[in-house]
Design a protein around this motif. Structure first.
Motif, PDB file in Angstrom:
ATOM      1  N   ALA A   1       0.860  -1.198   0.000  1.00 38.28           N
ATOM      2  CA  ALA A   1       0.000   0.000   0.000  1.00 38.28           C
ATOM      3  C   ALA A   1       0.887   1.235   0.000  1.00 38.28           C
ATOM      4  N   TRP A   2       0.526   2.196  -0.838  1.00 37.88           N
ATOM      5  CA  TRP A   2       1.289   3.442  -0.919  1.00 37.88           C
ATOM      6  C   TRP A   2       0.300   4.592  -1.067  1.00 37.88           C
ATOM      7  N   GLN A   3       0.315   5.509  -0.105  1.00 40.94           N
ATOM      8  CA  GLN A   3      -0.594   6.657  -0.073  1.00 40.94           C
ATOM      9  C   GLN A   3      -2.043   6.205  -0.282  1.00 40.94           C
ATOM     10  N   GLY A   4      -2.368   5.110   0.376  1.00 37.49           N
ATOM     11  CA  GLY A   4      -3.754   4.649   0.346  1.00 37.49           C
ATOM     12  C   GLY A   4      -4.130   3.814  -0.855  1.00 37.49           C
ATOM     13  N   THR A   5      -3.288   3.772  -1.909  1.00 35.33           N
ATOM     14  CA  THR A   5      -3.645   2.934  -3.057  1.00 35.33           C
ATOM     15  C   THR A   5      -2.836   1.642  -3.003  1.00 35.33           C
TER      16      THR A   5
ATOM     17  N   CYS B   1      -1.278  -8.096 -12.686  1.00 34.35           N
ATOM     18  CA  CYS B   1      -1.226  -6.642 -12.579  1.00 34.35           C
ATOM     19  C   CYS B   1      -2.210  -5.988 -13.533  1.00 34.35           C
ATOM     20  N   GLY B   2      -2.875  -6.757 -14.355  1.00 33.98           N
ATOM     21  CA  GLY B   2      -3.820  -6.194 -15.315  1.00 33.98           C
ATOM     22  C   GLY B   2      -3.138  -5.515 -16.486  1.00 33.98           C
ATOM     23  N   ALA B   3      -1.927  -5.930 -16.798  1.00 40.18           N
ATOM     24  CA  ALA B   3      -1.203  -5.322 -17.911  1.00 40.18           C
ATOM     25  C   ALA B   3      -1.217  -6.276 -19.101  1.00 40.18           C
ATOM     26  N   THR B   4      -0.922  -5.730 -20.288  1.00 40.16           N
ATOM     27  CA  THR B   4      -0.777  -6.612 -21.439  1.00 40.16           C
ATOM     28  C   THR B   4       0.695  -7.002 -21.547  1.00 40.16           C
ATOM     29  N   ALA B   5       0.926  -8.277 -21.719  1.00 38.77           N
ATOM     30  CA  ALA B   5       2.293  -8.783 -21.711  1.00 38.77           C
ATOM     31  C   ALA B   5       3.047  -8.312 -22.949  1.00 38.77           C
ATOM     32  N   ILE B   6       4.336  -7.978 -22.784  1.00 37.60           N
ATOM     33  CA  ILE B   6       5.182  -7.640 -23.939  1.00 37.60           C
ATOM     34  C   ILE B   6       5.997  -8.870 -24.335  1.00 37.60           C
ATOM     35  N   ALA B   7       6.675  -8.779 -25.483  1.00 38.90           N
ATOM     36  CA  ALA B   7       7.339  -9.962 -26.056  1.00 38.90           C
ATOM     37  C   ALA B   7       8.567 -10.400 -25.263  1.00 38.90           C
ATOM     38  N   GLN B   8       9.109  -9.457 -24.472  1.00 43.84           N
ATOM     39  CA  GLN B   8      10.353  -9.793 -23.777  1.00 43.84           C
ATOM     40  C   GLN B   8      10.093 -10.309 -22.369  1.00 43.84           C
ATOM     41  N   THR B   9      11.134 -10.830 -21.737  1.00 45.91           N
ATOM     42  CA  THR B   9      11.062 -11.143 -20.310  1.00 45.91           C
ATOM     43  C   THR B   9      10.813  -9.829 -19.592  1.00 45.91           C
ATOM     44  N   ALA B  10       9.762  -9.766 -18.757  1.00 43.91           N
ATOM     45  CA  ALA B  10       9.439  -8.491 -18.122  1.00 43.91           C
ATOM     46  C   ALA B  10       8.681  -8.716 -16.835  1.00 43.91           C
ATOM     47  N   THR B  11       8.723  -7.694 -15.972  1.00 46.36           N
ATOM     48  CA  THR B  11       7.856  -7.692 -14.816  1.00 46.36           C
ATOM     49  C   THR B  11       7.037  -6.399 -14.897  1.00 46.36           C
ATOM     50  N   TYR B  12       5.871  -6.393 -14.264  1.00 41.74           N
ATOM     51  CA  TYR B  12       4.924  -5.289 -14.479  1.00 41.74           C
ATOM     52  C   TYR B  12       4.580  -4.637 -13.158  1.00 41.74           C
ATOM     53  N   LEU B  13       4.393  -3.303 -13.209  1.00 41.67           N
ATOM     54  CA  LEU B  13       4.028  -2.541 -12.026  1.00 41.67           C
ATOM     55  C   LEU B  13       2.637  -1.953 -12.260  1.00 41.67           C
ATOM     56  N   ALA B  14       1.725  -2.156 -11.302  1.00 45.62           N
ATOM     57  CA  ALA B  14       0.389  -1.562 -11.408  1.00 45.62           C
ATOM     58  C   ALA B  14       0.216  -0.536 -10.292  1.00 45.62           C
ATOM     59  N   VAL B  15      -0.025   0.724 -10.658  1.00 50.32           N
ATOM     60  CA  VAL B  15      -0.291   1.796  -9.689  1.00 50.32           C
ATOM     61  C   VAL B  15      -1.617   2.407 -10.084  1.00 50.32           C
ATOM     62  N   GLY B  16      -2.610   2.320  -9.202  1.00 43.01           N
ATOM     63  CA  GLY B  16      -3.933   2.817  -9.557  1.00 43.01           C
ATOM     64  C   GLY B  16      -4.393   2.102 -10.810  1.00 43.01           C
ATOM     65  N   GLY B  17      -4.724   2.856 -11.847  1.00 39.46           N
ATOM     66  CA  GLY B  17      -5.174   2.219 -13.084  1.00 39.46           C
ATOM     67  C   GLY B  17      -4.038   2.021 -14.077  1.00 39.46           C
ATOM     68  N   GLN B  18      -2.853   2.586 -13.771  1.00 45.57           N
ATOM     69  CA  GLN B  18      -1.766   2.583 -14.745  1.00 45.57           C
ATOM     70  C   GLN B  18      -0.861   1.367 -14.584  1.00 45.57           C
ATOM     71  N   THR B  19      -0.301   0.898 -15.698  1.00 48.56           N
ATOM     72  CA  THR B  19       0.687  -0.189 -15.595  1.00 48.56           C
ATOM     73  C   THR B  19       1.971   0.221 -16.320  1.00 48.56           C
ATOM     74  N   HIS B  20       3.073  -0.296 -15.837  1.00 50.49           N
ATOM     75  CA  HIS B  20       4.381  -0.078 -16.465  1.00 50.49           C
ATOM     76  C   HIS B  20       5.059  -1.433 -16.640  1.00 50.49           C
ATOM     77  N   ALA B  21       5.749  -1.592 -17.747  1.00 45.86           N
ATOM     78  CA  ALA B  21       6.467  -2.840 -17.978  1.00 45.86           C
ATOM     79  C   ALA B  21       7.966  -2.590 -17.863  1.00 45.86           C
TER      80      ALA B  21
END
Lengths: 733, 52
Positions: A522-526, A536-556
């Motif tokens: 939990a960070w600042q309530g989210t 994480c609700g992200a779409t997978a990319i072709a490479q080896t990756a890990t995903y970060l979900a913050v609020g509605g946004q995702t980062h690969a």
């Protein structure tokens, strides 16, 4: 799940002994605990100096229950005699407290190097031959410098008294192998050697009896000495390699944690049977084939399949021995253990294929194949000619033919290869390469194509984040905070990468790792998550990756496999000497292409199955190419065996190391290029040595054939050629 | 030349002692840890009395 159950049911009776089922578990627990009694062996890789011996021995002796501890500094090991209650882990902790790194060794796998019977036996014979050679030579010098009549006869008789028992004792290795090769219908190198030894001794006894001028006792013992020296060098090089290879194998102590009535018992894998429940902690290798009962985690299959991406494991997943458990503890129901496990069956296959590898005829064998018939023909025709020329003087004719046999001095031939291999193996060992097979260097010299595996061979199997600086610092700080809470390799690499960029992790509360999925907090309530794309609700990319979900946004965060140090140097150096290089990987296309580009390899293939790797190597061999295969995984073993010569890193699976001819001990890959260079040089030196020993024969044999050879000439030719050959071997750079 | 009757047995006997010493060393595994043995003489442990 049902199919798995069925599989398990069907498999269990094969490996479970009927008695095990009736033994109460309390007794089994006792049996499993009792197994670890007696001797404990620890490896001390960094041990050096007298102070080290003293601290290690006194620290271990102070542990209650330890009866004695003795350091062997040459082998960098300590062997401990201890009461049943003492565990290796306890001793390792004690040594760590003293500042010494120690690892457990499996004493069962080290037994053969502890008592090197064959080596001691050869050394004993060598010592005896040396003693006799010196004493007989002393007497022979007196004869050569002009001892006459009764004195000469006396000296000959004393020489006979020393030389005959020596030839009988020291010549045994040759007599035995000559007899074996005769029975197999072959004419090996040991046949002319044995014949020369026997003929020289018997003719000398006869000459002494008849008060003759020439006796070859010195030549007989000298021949025995030089040949034994070659044999011993050969044996020692092999023994050193075998002992180092065994040590690598013994470092992986085959242990499993078995759950019996809810009690955790650590035991040898050999005591685990199908149907047992086994606990595998994160970071440990699966000891058995099994099906997951409880727990969720990710498993690294790279050593088995070459995939660099971990695979999810949950109840019902079937896992194989050799895979590494990454995130959460797993309990497995054992489907097959020990000899039945898939890992072991693969190793057995390799052992079968090993036998097929002996079809390569070494340079020494080819030389012996030319040499043995030639010597016999020369010697017999000399006998025939002189019988005819002297009108039936048997004594004279036999003397000449014995002189021919002795003077063709196979001693230089016997030293020609072992001297070079000893010198080259020593050089390569110092560079971190272990030559396991006697003919590996010769085969390495013929190589024109190199096939590399990717994961774990050209790469370390350790992920490295790509273009981390492109992400906003805020996102990185969050990712780093989450990653710090996990020991998953991707999380660790991410945390390290962020720290290297100087990013400070923000404070995140309620950190919780969900094994097999990722980590959340939990960070600042989210709520924020770091882990698998679907979680994480992200779409997978072709490479080896890990995903970060913050609020509605995702980062690969994409990762690439870190290349092994020295990999690009090795590839460049191999290309520079004109070798074709191929990359065959079981991994996905993107990471393979990236690595191939980075290292400058143009021939690459991704998604290659183990059988396809072996097929590709076989295809290259069929096209007349000599392939050097470099690989580490179980998926490479078939290709390693199929290749002309093979190298595996020390981190490889045991099966792969067993299958390969050369083991790379360090992390650095650059020595592979050195190995090829030194291999080519050694092959050249071996040929030179054959030419040198042949050259001496070209001068000496005609002398012997016309009856001009004296024991002095034989002794000179023998020692000079042996010394020249040894010096030539030491010219290796 | 009578001196040979003494000198030859003496030289063989001396050589034999060397050979016997070599046999003893092999049998009692004196060559198992050459590096460790070279270092062990540098410690003060067991200087006064041998290890039990």
């Amino acid at each position: 799940m049902t199919t798995v159950e069925h599989f398990a049911e069907g498999r269990a009776p094969v490996s479970a002994c009927p008695a095990c089922a009736v033994v109460p578990s309390a007794e089994r627990i006792a049996a499993m605990r009792a197994e670890r009694d007696g001797r404990i062996m620890l490896s001390l890789p960094l041990a050096h100096g007298a102070a080290c011996i003293a601290t290690v021995e006194s620290a271990l002796s102070a542990v209650p229950g330890v009866r004695s501890a003795r350091v062997n500094l040459t082998r960098k090991r300590v062997s401990v005699e201890a009461a049943p209650g003492v565990t290796p882990a306890q001793l390792i902790a004690v040594l760590a407290g003293e500042g010494h790194e120690a690892h457990e060794l499996d004493p069962g796998l080290l037994s053969s190097t502890e008592t090197d019977r064959q080596g001691r036996d050869l050394l004993m014979r060598l010592g005896v031959a040396f003693f006799s050679m010196m004493n007989v030579m002393l007497l022979s010098v007196a004869v050569w410098s002009g001892a006459e009549d009764a004195t000469r006869d006396l000296f000959h008789w004393i020489s006979a008294a020393i030389a005959l028992p020596t030839v009988v004792f020291a010549g045994q290795p040759f007599f035995k192998s000559a007899w074996a090769s005769l029975r197999a219908g072959r004419l090996g190198m040991d046949v002319p050697i044995s014949l020369a030894l026997i003929l020289a001794s018997s003719i000398s006894v006869y000459e002494t009896w008849m008060s003759g001028h020439h006796a070859y006792f010195d030549a007989a013992v000298m021949l025995a000495f030089f040949l034994l020296l070659g044999r011993y060098l050969d044996h020692r090089t092999r023994a050193i390699a075998r002992s180092a290879a065994e040590e690598l194998a013994a470092l992986e102590v085959p242990r499993a944690i078995v759950l019996l009535d809810g009690v955790e018992v650590e035991t040898a894998i050999s005591l685990v049977v199908a149907g047992d429940t086994v606990l595998v902690r994160p970071g440990a290798r699966m000891p058995v084939d099994g099906v997951v009962l409880t727990g969720a985690s990710e498993v690294d299959r790279s050593l088995l399949t070459g995939e660099s991406l971990p695979v999810q494991a949950q109840p019902g997943t079937v896992v194989s021995a050799g895979e590494v458990n990454l995130t959460g503890p797993l309990t497995l129901r054992v489907l097959a253990a020990g000899k039945e496990s898939s890992l072991h069956q693969m190793a057995d296959l390799v052992a079968v294929a090993e036998g097929a590898k002996t079809r390569y005829t070494s340079l020494a064998d080819r030389a012996a194949g030319l040499y043995s018939p030639l010597v016999h023909i020369l010697s017999f025709s000399a006998f025939g000619y002189w019988m005819w020329a002297t009108g039936g003087d048997v004594r004279y004719a036999i003397n000449i033919s014995a002189a021919v046999l002795i003077i063709t001095c196979p001693c230089a031939l016997g030293l020609a290869v072992p001297a070079v291999i000893t010198s080259a193996s020593g050089k390569l060992f110092r560079k971190g390469l272990l030559i396991k097979h006697g003919t590996a260097l010769e085969r390495l010299a013929e190589v024109d194509t190199v096939v590399f595996d990717k994961t774990g061979t050209l790469t370390m199997g350790v992920p490295e984040p790509v273009a981390l600086a492109d992400h906003p610092p805020q996102v990185l700080a969050l990712a780093a905070a989450l990653a710090a809470g996990s020991s998953h390799p991707l999380a660790r690499a991410l945390a390290e990468g962020a720290a290297a960029l100087g990013i400070e992790a923000v404070a995140v509360t309620d950190l919780r790792e969900v094994p097999g999925y990722g980590i959340e907090g939990a960070w600042q309530g989210t709520r924020i998550r770091l882990g698998r794309a679907d979680w994480c609700g992200a779409t997978a990319i072709a490479q080896t990756a890990t995903y970060l979900a913050v609020g509605g946004q995702t980062h690969a965060f994409a990762f690439t496999d870190r290349p092994r140090p020295g990999a690009s140097e090795a590839v460049t150096a191999l290309q520079a000497v004109g070798l074709r290089i191929e990359l065959l990987s079981g991994d996905a296309e993107a990471p393979v292409r990236d690595l191939a580009l980075r290292l400058g390899i143009t021939d690459w293939r991704a998604g290659v199955l183990p059988a396809e790797k072996a097929a590709r190597v076989a295809e290259l061999s069929a096209a007349g190419r000599k392939v050097l295969m470099v690989g580490d995984g179980l998926n490479d073993t078939a290709a390693l065996v199929a290749a002309h010569v093979s190298i595996s890193p020390a981190t490889a699976l045991d099966a792969a190391r067993v299958a390969s001819d050369i083991v790379l001990l360090g992390q650095d890959m650059a020595p592979i290029a050195d190995a090829v260079r030194i291999g080519r040089q050694s092959a050249r030196r071996m040929v030179e040595n054959f030419v040198i020993s042949g050259g001496y024969n070209v001068i000496a044999v005609p002398l012997a054939l016309v009856g001009l050879a004296t024991p002095l000439a034989a002794a000179l030719a023998m020692s000079l050629s042996s010394i020249t050959v040894s010096i030539n071997a030491m010219r290796l750079k | 030349m009578e001196i040979l009757a003494i000198l030859i047995p003496v030289s063989l006997f001396l050589g034999g002692i060397g050979l016997a010493a070599f046999f003893w060393a092999m049998k009692t595994k004196q060559f198992d840890d050459p590096e460790g043995d070279a270092q062990r003489i540098l410690t003060k442990e067991f200087d006064d009395k041998p290890r039990q």
